[in-house]
Design an enzyme around this catalytic site. Structure first.
Site, PDB file in Angstrom:
ATOM      1  N   ASP A  59      97.635  -2.434  79.536  1.00  0.00           N
ATOM      2  CA  ASP A  59      96.659  -1.520  78.921  1.00  0.00           C
ATOM      3  C   ASP A  59      96.747  -0.070  79.393  1.00  0.00           C
ATOM      4  O   ASP A  59      95.716   0.573  79.644  1.00  0.00           O
ATOM      5  CB  ASP A  59      95.240  -2.042  79.167  1.00  0.00           C
ATOM      6  CG  ASP A  59      94.991  -3.396  78.547  1.00  0.00           C
ATOM      7  OD1 ASP A  59      95.917  -3.967  77.947  1.00  0.00           O
ATOM      8  OD2 ASP A  59      93.865  -3.916  78.685  1.00  0.00           O
ATOM      9  N   LYS A  78      95.755  -7.405  72.132  1.00  0.00           N
ATOM     10  CA  LYS A  78      94.664  -8.325  72.442  1.00  0.00           C
ATOM     11  C   LYS A  78      93.346  -7.719  71.982  1.00  0.00           C
ATOM     12  O   LYS A  78      93.222  -6.508  71.866  1.00  0.00           O
ATOM     13  CB  LYS A  78      94.632  -8.676  73.935  1.00  0.00           C
ATOM     14  CG  LYS A  78      94.519  -7.510  74.878  1.00  0.00           C
ATOM     15  CD  LYS A  78      94.730  -7.967  76.314  1.00  0.00           C
ATOM     16  CE  LYS A  78      94.649  -6.833  77.301  1.00  0.00           C
ATOM     17  NZ  LYS A  78      93.328  -6.211  77.394  1.00  0.00           N
ATOM     18  N   CYS A  82      91.248  -5.927  83.355  1.00  0.00           N
ATOM     19  CA  CYS A  82      92.372  -6.553  82.656  1.00  0.00           C
ATOM     20  C   CYS A  82      93.563  -6.854  83.564  1.00  0.00           C
ATOM     21  O   CYS A  82      94.268  -7.844  83.340  1.00  0.00           O
ATOM     22  CB  CYS A  82      92.781  -5.693  81.471  1.00  0.00           C
ATOM     23  SG  CYS A  82      91.440  -5.579  80.244  1.00  0.00           S
TER      24      CYS A  82
END
Length: 199
Positions: free
Chosen positions: A9, A103, A145
Protein backbone atom coordinates in the site's frame (compact mmCIF):
# COMPACT_ATOMS: atom_id res chain seq x y z
CA UNK A 1 13.60 -21.08 0.23
CA UNK A 2 11.83 -19.27 -2.59
CA UNK A 3 11.55 -15.67 -1.44
CA UNK A 4 9.14 -12.90 -2.43
CA UNK A 5 8.86 -9.24 -1.50
CA UNK A 6 5.52 -7.76 -0.48
CA UNK A 7 5.24 -3.98 -1.04
CA UNK A 8 2.18 -2.98 0.95
CA UNK A 9 0.00 0.00 0.00
CA UNK A 10 2.64 2.58 -0.92
CA UNK A 11 -0.03 4.86 -2.37
CA UNK A 12 -0.52 8.59 -2.64
CA UNK A 13 -3.36 8.63 -0.12
CA UNK A 14 -1.14 6.95 2.49
CA UNK A 15 1.81 9.32 2.07
CA UNK A 16 2.18 12.95 3.07
CA UNK A 17 -0.61 15.10 1.63
CA UNK A 18 -2.94 12.16 1.03
CA UNK A 19 -6.31 11.45 2.61
CA UNK A 20 -4.66 9.24 5.26
CA UNK A 21 -1.05 10.28 4.86
CA UNK A 22 1.49 8.99 7.38
CA UNK A 23 4.70 10.76 8.31
CA UNK A 24 7.67 9.30 6.51
CA UNK A 25 5.60 7.64 3.83
CA UNK A 26 7.27 9.36 0.88
CA UNK A 27 10.71 8.61 2.28
CA UNK A 28 9.78 4.94 2.69
CA UNK A 29 8.62 4.85 -0.93
CA UNK A 30 11.97 6.12 -2.15
CA UNK A 31 13.94 3.78 0.10
CA UNK A 32 11.92 0.75 -1.03
CA UNK A 33 12.83 1.47 -4.65
CA UNK A 34 16.48 2.00 -3.73
CA UNK A 35 16.52 -1.28 -1.79
CA UNK A 36 14.78 -3.24 -4.53
CA UNK A 37 17.11 -1.98 -7.26
CA UNK A 38 20.03 -3.28 -5.20
CA UNK A 39 18.43 -6.58 -4.14
CA UNK A 40 16.05 -7.55 -6.96
CA UNK A 41 18.02 -10.74 -7.64
CA UNK A 42 17.18 -12.06 -4.16
CA UNK A 43 13.47 -12.32 -4.97
CA UNK A 44 11.64 -14.78 -7.14
CA UNK A 45 8.63 -12.47 -7.24
CA UNK A 46 7.72 -8.93 -6.16
CA UNK A 47 4.06 -8.35 -5.32
CA UNK A 48 2.61 -4.92 -4.58
CA UNK A 49 -0.79 -4.33 -2.99
CA UNK A 50 -3.06 -1.32 -3.18
CA UNK A 51 -6.29 -0.41 -1.48
CA UNK A 52 -8.76 -0.11 -4.34
CA UNK A 53 -12.06 1.03 -2.87
CA UNK A 54 -15.39 1.72 -4.53
CA UNK A 55 -16.30 5.37 -4.86
CA UNK A 56 -20.07 4.97 -4.79
CA UNK A 57 -20.62 3.16 -1.47
CA UNK A 58 -19.17 2.86 2.03
CA UNK A 59 -17.22 -0.32 1.18
CA UNK A 60 -18.95 -2.49 3.73
CA UNK A 61 -18.75 0.14 6.46
CA UNK A 62 -15.05 0.84 5.86
CA UNK A 63 -15.73 4.47 4.90
CA UNK A 64 -17.33 6.56 7.65
CA UNK A 65 -20.70 7.94 6.59
CA UNK A 66 -23.01 9.94 8.82
CA UNK A 67 -20.51 9.99 11.68
CA UNK A 68 -16.90 10.84 12.31
CA UNK A 69 -14.43 8.04 11.53
CA UNK A 70 -13.03 6.18 14.54
CA UNK A 71 -9.73 5.45 12.75
CA UNK A 72 -9.93 1.84 13.90
CA UNK A 73 -12.72 0.32 11.83
CA UNK A 74 -14.03 3.35 9.95
CA UNK A 75 -11.99 5.81 7.90
CA UNK A 76 -12.39 8.85 5.70
CA UNK A 77 -12.73 8.00 2.00
CA UNK A 78 -9.34 6.99 0.58
CA UNK A 79 -7.75 5.09 -2.29
CA UNK A 80 -10.87 5.22 -4.43
CA UNK A 81 -10.41 3.20 -7.63
CA UNK A 82 -9.27 5.31 -10.54
CA UNK A 83 -8.24 8.34 -8.49
CA UNK A 84 -4.78 9.79 -8.01
CA UNK A 85 -4.92 8.84 -4.34
CA UNK A 86 -5.14 5.15 -5.23
CA UNK A 87 -2.06 5.21 -7.44
CA UNK A 88 1.38 4.15 -6.29
CA UNK A 89 3.53 6.92 -4.86
CA UNK A 90 5.68 8.22 -7.75
CA UNK A 91 8.89 7.16 -5.97
CA UNK A 92 7.93 3.49 -6.41
CA UNK A 93 9.51 2.05 -9.55
CA UNK A 94 6.64 -0.06 -10.83
CA UNK A 95 8.89 -1.67 -13.46
CA UNK A 96 10.34 -3.74 -10.59
CA UNK A 97 6.93 -5.19 -9.63
CA UNK A 98 5.85 -8.57 -11.01
CA UNK A 99 2.23 -8.61 -9.88
CA UNK A 100 -0.24 -5.98 -8.72
CA UNK A 101 -2.79 -6.88 -6.05
CA UNK A 102 -5.97 -4.90 -5.40
CA UNK A 103 -7.80 -5.20 -2.10
CA UNK A 104 -10.99 -3.68 -0.77
CA UNK A 105 -13.23 -3.33 -3.80
CA UNK A 106 -16.41 -2.92 -1.81
CA UNK A 107 -15.38 -4.51 1.49
CA UNK A 108 -12.93 -3.71 4.29
CA UNK A 109 -9.53 -5.29 3.62
CA UNK A 110 -6.17 -4.86 5.30
CA UNK A 111 -4.06 -7.87 4.32
CA UNK A 112 -2.62 -8.49 0.87
CA UNK A 113 -4.03 -12.01 1.28
CA UNK A 114 -7.53 -10.52 0.86
CA UNK A 115 -6.67 -9.18 -2.58
CA UNK A 116 -6.92 -10.25 -6.19
CA UNK A 117 -4.65 -9.77 -9.17
CA UNK A 118 -5.73 -7.78 -12.21
CA UNK A 119 -6.77 -11.04 -13.89
CA UNK A 120 -9.11 -11.88 -11.00
CA UNK A 121 -7.03 -14.62 -9.38
CA UNK A 122 -7.03 -14.72 -5.58
CA UNK A 123 -3.69 -13.72 -4.13
CA UNK A 124 -3.23 -16.75 -1.83
CA UNK A 125 -3.69 -19.04 -4.83
CA UNK A 126 -1.09 -17.11 -6.82
CA UNK A 127 1.38 -17.24 -3.93
CA UNK A 128 0.98 -21.01 -3.69
CA UNK A 129 1.22 -21.45 -7.47
CA UNK A 130 4.43 -19.42 -7.50
CA UNK A 131 5.92 -21.68 -4.83
CA UNK A 132 6.78 -18.88 -2.42
CA UNK A 133 8.03 -20.15 0.95
CA UNK A 134 9.56 -16.98 2.44
CA UNK A 135 8.39 -13.39 2.42
CA UNK A 136 9.88 -9.98 3.18
CA UNK A 137 7.34 -7.26 3.95
CA UNK A 138 7.72 -3.48 3.49
CA UNK A 139 5.34 -0.55 3.08
CA UNK A 140 2.49 1.28 4.80
CA UNK A 141 1.08 1.25 7.41
CA UNK A 142 3.04 -0.67 10.00
CA UNK A 143 0.16 -0.86 12.46
CA UNK A 144 -2.52 -1.88 9.95
CA UNK A 145 -1.89 -3.39 6.53
CA UNK A 146 1.78 -4.30 7.03
CA UNK A 147 0.85 -6.00 10.30
CA UNK A 148 -2.12 -7.87 8.78
CA UNK A 149 -0.16 -9.01 5.73
CA UNK A 150 2.80 -10.27 7.76
CA UNK A 151 0.54 -12.12 10.19
CA UNK A 152 -1.31 -13.82 7.34
CA UNK A 153 1.98 -14.84 5.74
CA UNK A 154 3.01 -16.46 9.02
CA UNK A 155 -0.34 -18.21 9.37
CA UNK A 156 0.29 -19.90 6.03
CA UNK A 157 3.55 -21.34 7.38
CA UNK A 158 5.95 -19.09 5.53
CA UNK A 159 9.13 -17.57 6.93
CA UNK A 160 8.49 -13.82 7.26
CA UNK A 161 10.69 -10.79 7.77
CA UNK A 162 9.56 -7.18 8.19
CA UNK A 163 12.16 -4.52 7.45
CA UNK A 164 11.77 -1.83 10.09
CA UNK A 165 13.58 0.79 8.00
CA UNK A 166 11.22 0.30 5.04
CA UNK A 167 7.88 0.78 6.82
CA UNK A 168 5.90 3.75 8.12
CA UNK A 169 3.08 3.68 10.65
CA UNK A 170 0.09 5.74 11.65
CA UNK A 171 1.29 6.24 15.23
CA UNK A 172 4.45 5.27 17.15
CA UNK A 173 2.61 3.49 19.98
CA UNK A 174 0.47 1.28 17.76
CA UNK A 175 3.35 0.66 15.36
CA UNK A 176 5.62 -0.49 18.20
CA UNK A 177 2.83 -2.74 19.49
CA UNK A 178 2.34 -4.21 16.01
CA UNK A 179 6.04 -5.03 15.64
CA UNK A 180 6.10 -6.63 19.09
CA UNK A 181 3.07 -8.74 18.17
CA UNK A 182 4.69 -9.82 14.93
CA UNK A 183 7.82 -10.95 16.75
CA UNK A 184 5.67 -12.92 19.19
CA UNK A 185 4.11 -14.69 16.20
CA UNK A 186 7.51 -15.65 14.79
CA UNK A 187 8.11 -12.81 12.36
CA UNK A 188 11.68 -11.53 12.19
CA UNK A 189 11.81 -7.74 12.50
CA UNK A 190 15.12 -6.28 11.34
CA UNK A 191 16.73 -3.67 9.13
CA UNK A 192 16.93 -4.29 5.40
CA UNK A 193 20.67 -3.70 5.47
CA UNK A 194 23.13 -3.85 8.38
CA UNK A 195 23.47 -0.57 10.19
CA UNK A 196 26.94 0.90 10.25
CA UNK A 197 28.64 1.09 13.65
CA UNK A 198 27.76 4.30 15.42
CA UNK A 199 24.93 5.09 13.01
Amino acid sequence: MTRALFIIDVQNDFTEGGALGVMGGADVAARITEYLRAHRGEYERVYASRDWHDGDNDNGGHFATGAEPDYIDTWPPHCVAGTTGAEYHPAIDTALIDAHVRKGQGVPAYSIFEGTLDDGRLFPVVLDDDGITAVDVVGIATDYCVRASALDARKTGRAVRVFRDLIAGVAPTTSDAALAELETEGVTVERSTPQAAGA
